[in-house]
Design a protein around this motif. Structure first.
Motif, PDB file in Angstrom:
ATOM      1  N   ALA A   1       0.828  -1.209   0.000  1.00 34.95           N
ATOM      2  CA  ALA A   1       0.000   0.000   0.000  1.00 34.95           C
ATOM      3  C   ALA A   1       0.859   1.254   0.000  1.00 34.95           C
ATOM      4  CB  ALA A   1      -0.937   0.000   1.201  1.00 34.95           C
ATOM      5  N   VAL A   2       1.968   1.209   0.675  1.00 34.18           N
ATOM      6  CA  VAL A   2       2.954   2.295   0.683  1.00 34.18           C
ATOM      7  C   VAL A   2       4.307   1.659   0.392  1.00 34.18           C
ATOM      8  CG1 VAL A   2       4.066   4.104   2.042  1.00 34.18           C
ATOM      9  CG2 VAL A   2       1.622   3.652   2.335  1.00 34.18           C
ATOM     10  N   PHE A   3       4.968   2.088  -0.686  1.00 36.04           N
ATOM     11  CA  PHE A   3       6.262   1.502  -1.026  1.00 36.04           C
ATOM     12  C   PHE A   3       7.271   2.589  -1.371  1.00 36.04           C
ATOM     13  CE2 PHE A   3       3.915   1.393  -5.130  1.00 36.04           C
ATOM     14  CZ  PHE A   3       4.822   2.043  -5.973  1.00 36.04           C
ATOM     15  N   TRP A   4       8.532   2.184  -1.465  1.00 40.04           N
ATOM     16  CA  TRP A   4       9.629   3.103  -1.789  1.00 40.04           C
ATOM     17  C   TRP A   4      10.241   2.703  -3.114  1.00 40.04           C
ATOM     18  CZ3 TRP A   4      14.957   3.014  -2.625  1.00 40.04           C
ATOM     19  CH2 TRP A   4      15.629   4.249  -2.506  1.00 40.04           C
ATOM     20  N   THR A   5      10.552   3.673  -3.956  1.00 36.80           N
ATOM     21  CA  THR A   5      11.216   3.417  -5.232  1.00 36.80           C
ATOM     22  C   THR A   5      12.535   4.183  -5.293  1.00 36.80           C
ATOM     23  OG1 THR A   5      11.108   3.719  -7.639  1.00 36.80           O
ATOM     24  CG2 THR A   5       9.833   5.257  -6.308  1.00 36.80           C
ATOM     25  N   PRO A   6      13.577   3.578  -5.875  1.00 38.58           N
ATOM     26  CA  PRO A   6      14.856   4.270  -5.995  1.00 38.58           C
ATOM     27  C   PRO A   6      14.941   5.189  -7.210  1.00 38.58           C
ATOM     28  CG  PRO A   6      15.085   2.039  -6.791  1.00 38.58           C
ATOM     29  CD  PRO A   6      13.676   2.157  -6.280  1.00 38.58           C
ATOM     30  N   HIS A   7      13.896   5.222  -8.018  1.00 31.71           N
ATOM     31  CA  HIS A   7      13.912   6.080  -9.204  1.00 31.71           C
ATOM     32  C   HIS A   7      13.639   7.543  -8.842  1.00 31.71           C
ATOM     33  CE1 HIS A   7      14.207   2.846 -12.150  1.00 31.71           C
ATOM     34  NE2 HIS A   7      13.347   2.160 -11.406  1.00 31.71           N
ATOM     35  N   ASN A   8      14.128   8.445  -9.692  1.00 30.67           N
ATOM     36  CA  ASN A   8      13.848   9.882  -9.573  1.00 30.67           C
ATOM     37  C   ASN A   8      14.195  10.446  -8.195  1.00 30.67           C
ATOM     38  OD1 ASN A   8      12.643  10.227 -12.283  1.00 30.67           O
ATOM     39  ND2 ASN A   8      11.149   8.761 -11.480  1.00 30.67           N
ATOM     40  N   GLY A   9      15.370  10.058  -7.742  1.00 28.09           N
ATOM     41  CA  GLY A   9      15.863  10.575  -6.469  1.00 28.09           C
ATOM     42  C   GLY A   9      15.480   9.753  -5.268  1.00 28.09           C
ATOM     43  N   GLY A  10      14.656   8.725  -5.464  1.00 24.33           N
ATOM     44  CA  GLY A  10      14.179   7.904  -4.356  1.00 24.33           C
ATOM     45  C   GLY A  10      13.010   8.568  -3.657  1.00 24.33           C
ATOM     46  N   HIS A  11      11.870   7.906  -3.607  1.00 24.28           N
ATOM     47  CA  HIS A  11      10.694   8.496  -2.939  1.00 24.28           C
ATOM     48  C   HIS A  11       9.684   7.406  -2.616  1.00 24.28           C
ATOM     49  CE1 HIS A  11       8.009   8.201  -6.521  1.00 24.28           C
ATOM     50  NE2 HIS A  11       9.126   8.392  -7.202  1.00 24.28           N
ATOM     51  N   TRP A  12       8.754   7.751  -1.760  1.00 24.68           N
ATOM     52  CA  TRP A  12       7.663   6.859  -1.401  1.00 24.68           C
ATOM     53  C   TRP A  12       6.506   7.043  -2.384  1.00 24.68           C
ATOM     54  CZ3 TRP A  12       8.282   3.265   2.369  1.00 24.68           C
ATOM     55  CH2 TRP A  12       9.301   3.464   3.296  1.00 24.68           C
ATOM     56  N   VAL A  13       5.650   6.018  -2.465  1.00 27.14           N
ATOM     57  CA  VAL A  13       4.425   6.078  -3.276  1.00 27.14           C
ATOM     58  C   VAL A  13       3.293   5.493  -2.443  1.00 27.14           C
ATOM     59  CG1 VAL A  13       3.256   5.367  -5.405  1.00 27.14           C
ATOM     60  CG2 VAL A  13       5.745   5.762  -5.418  1.00 27.14           C
ATOM     61  N   ALA A  14       2.173   6.205  -2.374  1.00 25.81           N
ATOM     62  CA  ALA A  14       0.968   5.690  -1.712  1.00 25.81           C
ATOM     63  C   ALA A  14      -0.010   5.245  -2.800  1.00 25.81           C
ATOM     64  CB  ALA A  14       0.332   6.773  -0.847  1.00 25.81           C
ATOM     65  N   THR A  15      -0.615   4.079  -2.629  1.00 21.82           N
ATOM     66  CA  THR A  15      -1.465   3.539  -3.692  1.00 21.82           C
ATOM     67  C   THR A  15      -2.934   3.369  -3.300  1.00 21.82           C
ATOM     68  OG1 THR A  15      -1.058   1.222  -3.073  1.00 21.82           O
ATOM     69  CG2 THR A  15       0.515   2.264  -4.594  1.00 21.82           C
ATOM     70  N   ARG A  16      -3.263   3.499  -2.024  1.00 22.83           N
ATOM     71  CA  ARG A  16      -4.645   3.285  -1.591  1.00 22.83           C
ATOM     72  C   ARG A  16      -5.371   4.622  -1.442  1.00 22.83           C
ATOM     73  NH1 ARG A  16      -2.405  -0.985  -2.499  1.00 22.83           N
ATOM     74  NH2 ARG A  16      -2.472  -2.875  -1.191  1.00 22.83           N
ATOM     75  N   ALA A  17      -6.636   4.644  -1.831  1.00 25.93           N
ATOM     76  CA  ALA A  17      -7.425   5.865  -1.752  1.00 25.93           C
ATOM     77  C   ALA A  17      -7.413   6.449  -0.341  1.00 25.93           C
ATOM     78  CB  ALA A  17      -8.864   5.592  -2.196  1.00 25.93           C
ATOM     79  N   GLU A  18      -7.525   5.599   0.656  1.00 24.75           N
ATOM     80  CA  GLU A  18      -7.561   6.051   2.053  1.00 24.75           C
ATOM     81  C   GLU A  18      -6.326   6.886   2.392  1.00 24.75           C
ATOM     82  OE1 GLU A  18      -7.389   4.041   6.538  1.00 24.75           O
ATOM     83  OE2 GLU A  18      -7.338   2.773   4.733  1.00 24.75           O
ATOM     84  N   HIS A  19      -5.152   6.394   2.007  1.00 22.03           N
ATOM     85  CA  HIS A  19      -3.914   7.099   2.312  1.00 22.03           C
ATOM     86  C   HIS A  19      -3.738   8.343   1.438  1.00 22.03           C
ATOM     87  CE1 HIS A  19      -2.421   2.906   3.704  1.00 22.03           C
ATOM     88  NE2 HIS A  19      -2.877   3.593   4.732  1.00 22.03           N
ATOM     89  N   ILE A  20      -4.076   8.220   0.162  1.00 24.83           N
ATOM     90  CA  ILE A  20      -3.917   9.350  -0.761  1.00 24.83           C
ATOM     91  C   ILE A  20      -4.754  10.539  -0.303  1.00 24.83           C
ATOM     92  CG2 ILE A  20      -4.311  10.151  -3.129  1.00 24.83           C
ATOM     93  CD1 ILE A  20      -3.692   7.216  -4.003  1.00 24.83           C
ATOM     94  N   GLU A  21      -6.007  10.283   0.050  1.00 26.98           N
ATOM     95  CA  GLU A  21      -6.879  11.372   0.489  1.00 26.98           C
ATOM     96  C   GLU A  21      -6.387  11.984   1.795  1.00 26.98           C
ATOM     97  OE1 GLU A  21     -11.242  10.570  -1.298  1.00 26.98           O
ATOM     98  OE2 GLU A  21     -10.576   9.028   0.099  1.00 26.98           O
ATOM     99  N   ALA A  22      -5.867  11.170   2.684  1.00 20.68           N
ATOM    100  CA  ALA A  22      -5.328  11.694   3.947  1.00 20.68           C
ATOM    101  C   ALA A  22      -4.106  12.574   3.675  1.00 20.68           C
ATOM    102  CB  ALA A  22      -4.967  10.542   4.873  1.00 20.68           C
ATOM    103  N   ILE A  23      -3.254  12.146   2.773  1.00 21.75           N
ATOM    104  CA  ILE A  23      -2.058  12.921   2.415  1.00 21.75           C
ATOM    105  C   ILE A  23      -2.456  14.251   1.787  1.00 21.75           C
ATOM    106  CG2 ILE A  23      -0.086  12.992   0.825  1.00 21.75           C
ATOM    107  CD1 ILE A  23       0.118   9.901   1.284  1.00 21.75           C
ATOM    108  N   GLN A  24      -3.441  14.219   0.892  1.00 20.04           N
ATOM    109  CA  GLN A  24      -3.873  15.439   0.215  1.00 20.04           C
ATOM    110  C   GLN A  24      -4.402  16.486   1.195  1.00 20.04           C
ATOM    111  OE1 GLN A  24      -6.701  13.680  -2.498  1.00 20.04           O
ATOM    112  NE2 GLN A  24      -5.279  13.741  -4.213  1.00 20.04           N
ATOM    113  N   LYS A  25      -4.990  16.029   2.281  1.00 17.34           N
ATOM    114  CA  LYS A  25      -5.630  16.951   3.220  1.00 17.34           C
ATOM    115  C   LYS A  25      -4.725  17.365   4.381  1.00 17.34           C
ATOM    116  CE  LYS A  25     -10.198  15.105   2.081  1.00 17.34           C
ATOM    117  NZ  LYS A  25     -11.338  14.286   2.530  1.00 17.34           N
ATOM    118  N   ASP A  26      -3.693  16.588   4.663  1.00 18.37           N
ATOM    119  CA  ASP A  26      -2.817  16.870   5.806  1.00 18.37           C
ATOM    120  C   ASP A  26      -1.577  17.619   5.325  1.00 18.37           C
ATOM    121  OD1 ASP A  26      -1.311  16.975   8.083  1.00 18.37           O
ATOM    122  OD2 ASP A  26      -1.151  14.799   8.355  1.00 18.37           O
TER     123      ASP A  26
END
Length: 409
Positions: free
Chosen positions: A47-72
């Motif tokens: 649901a939340v993973f890390w990628t080494p591409h483009n400088g290394g960053h996290w990615v959130a894939t679930r609607a629940e987490h994405i909406e929380a991130i957008q609002k916080d």
């Protein structure tokens, strides 16, 4: 899944099982369906993973987490929104890279300039422009949709809104392409520099002699009781220009591609062009299925998300489109269902204080496209022997789309 992919070393606090080979500029399957290429990660990755591409960053894939991130915004700051992260010395994009409460005074004039009543007053001109572009195509029996319609219709409406010469459209679109789809910061920076140089004399002139256009409004905005500083006026203008030059054009490309390959949905819409409520609903459902924009965030503090520990200063990408493609929020999300109950759950225009201020105009332009195109060209398909060319990035897009139909006698 491996720990040594990409170019950035895995931080010690990132477990090996959280590392995924995800490159926002090169997603497997995007040549067939960009949105489903993103959804494949939603289905198969943590649901939340890390990628080494483009400088290394996290990615959130679930609607629940994405909406929380957008609002916080206190935890997930907008201070940098592009990947790879731009150097700290580069000025922020105003107001999108500002957090509350700093961003509100900058955003306010843009919101007021694009209120529903303002868009209502624009509709006749928007519709006339669509008809002007579509009519000559009818007898051709074919077109390259992006160059002959999608990259002209919303862009020409926008240039009229900011009172910029239509003759500069091609040059400005090229700058926007470099800005939103280049994975190289040097290329992205060159687009910023080019647009800044183009805008500087225009902004100066509008500050000295303001007109009734949107650009005059934002470059003369009052911030804290004083006129916006010149450098911030340039930054604000650049962000508005990049948004107006690409986002709706990209949406139109995805929607046209979908309708060309889904006869049932296209014919349902074409049969109810006089039903305004139905068209608004159809527009919303097509937007849910075809999100285009991505904006990254910067962590302001350490936080745990889905059991992963994210550190202050790291970046995370919450892809807007995955909210509307998450079966935990939307039933059968890969299907465009024109009878789907309203409200239709998605975050195509973002959420919270940074919801896209141009959403009202974008929705209206898409609805006008559906009405005027399907009234004249109700049946069309992808031209035999061709394939759409699509790209992923901070704004996903359709770069080439050959369409054909039975030409009118």
């Amino acid at each position: 899944m491996t720990a040594n992919i990409g170019s950035t070393a895995r931080p010690s606090h990132v477990p090996v099982e959280r590392v995924v080979n995800f490159d926002v500029y090169d997603l497997p399957g995007s040549a067939e369906d960009v949105q489903l290429a993103y959804r494949a990660f939603q289905q198969s990755a943590p649901a939340v993973f890390w990628t080494p591409h483009n400088g290394g960053h996290w990615v959130a894939t679930r609607a629940e987490h994405i909406e929380a991130i957008q609002k916080d915004t206190a935890t997930f700051s907008h201070q940098r929104i592009t990947l790879p992260r731009l150097p700290d010395a580069v000025p922020r994009q105003i107001p999108l890279e500002l957090d509350p409460p700093e961003h509100a005074p900058y955003r306010r004039p843009l919101m007021q300039a694009l209120l529903p009543r303002v868009v209502n007053a624009m509709e006749a001109a928007v519709r006339a422009r669509a008809v002007e572009l579509i009519e000559p195509l009818v007898a051709q029996g074919r077109c390259e949709f992006i160059d002959e319609f999608a990259a002209i219709f919303p862009v020409s409406v926008f240039l009229e809104l900011v009172n910029i010469p239509q003759s500069d459209r091609g040059m400005l679109r090229e700058m926007a392409e470099r800005s939103v789809r280049a994975s190289d910061n040097a290329v992205r920076m060159s687009s910023f520099e080019d647009l800044g140089a183009y805008l500087a004399p225009i902004v100066s002139a509008r500050r000295e002699a303001p007109g009734n256009d949107l650009l005059s409004t934002i470059v003369n905005a009052e911030i804290g009781g004083e006129k916006i500083a010149f450098d911030k006026a340039i930054s604000f203008s650049m962000l508005v220009m990049f948004g107006g030059l690409d986002t709706v054009a990209s949406m139109l490309g995805f929607i046209a591609r979908f309708l060309a390959t889904h006869d049932g949905v296209r014919r349902q819409i074409a049969a109810r062009l006089d039903d305004a409520a139905f068209l608004r609903h159809a527009t919303e459902e097509l937007l849910r299925r075809h999100g285009v924009a991505n904006t990254a965030r910067v962590l302001t503090r350490d936080v745990e998300l889905d059991g992963a520990v994210l550190k202050a200063g790291e970046m995370i990408l919450p892809p807007n489109m995955l909210v509307g493609l998450d079966e935990r929020k939307v039933s059968d999300p890969t299907t465009v269902d024109l009878s789907r109950p309203f409200p239709i759950h998605h975050a195509t225009f973002g959420n919270g204080v940074h919801t896209c201020p141009g959403a009202v105009l974008a929705r209206r332009e898409i609805q006008v496209f559906l009405e005027e195109w399907l009234r004249r060209i109700p049946d069309f398909r992808i031209r035999a022997g061709t394939r759409p060319v699509m790209a992923t990035g901070m704004v996903n897009g359709v770069l080439k789309l050959e369409l054909e139909w039975e030409a009118a006698a």
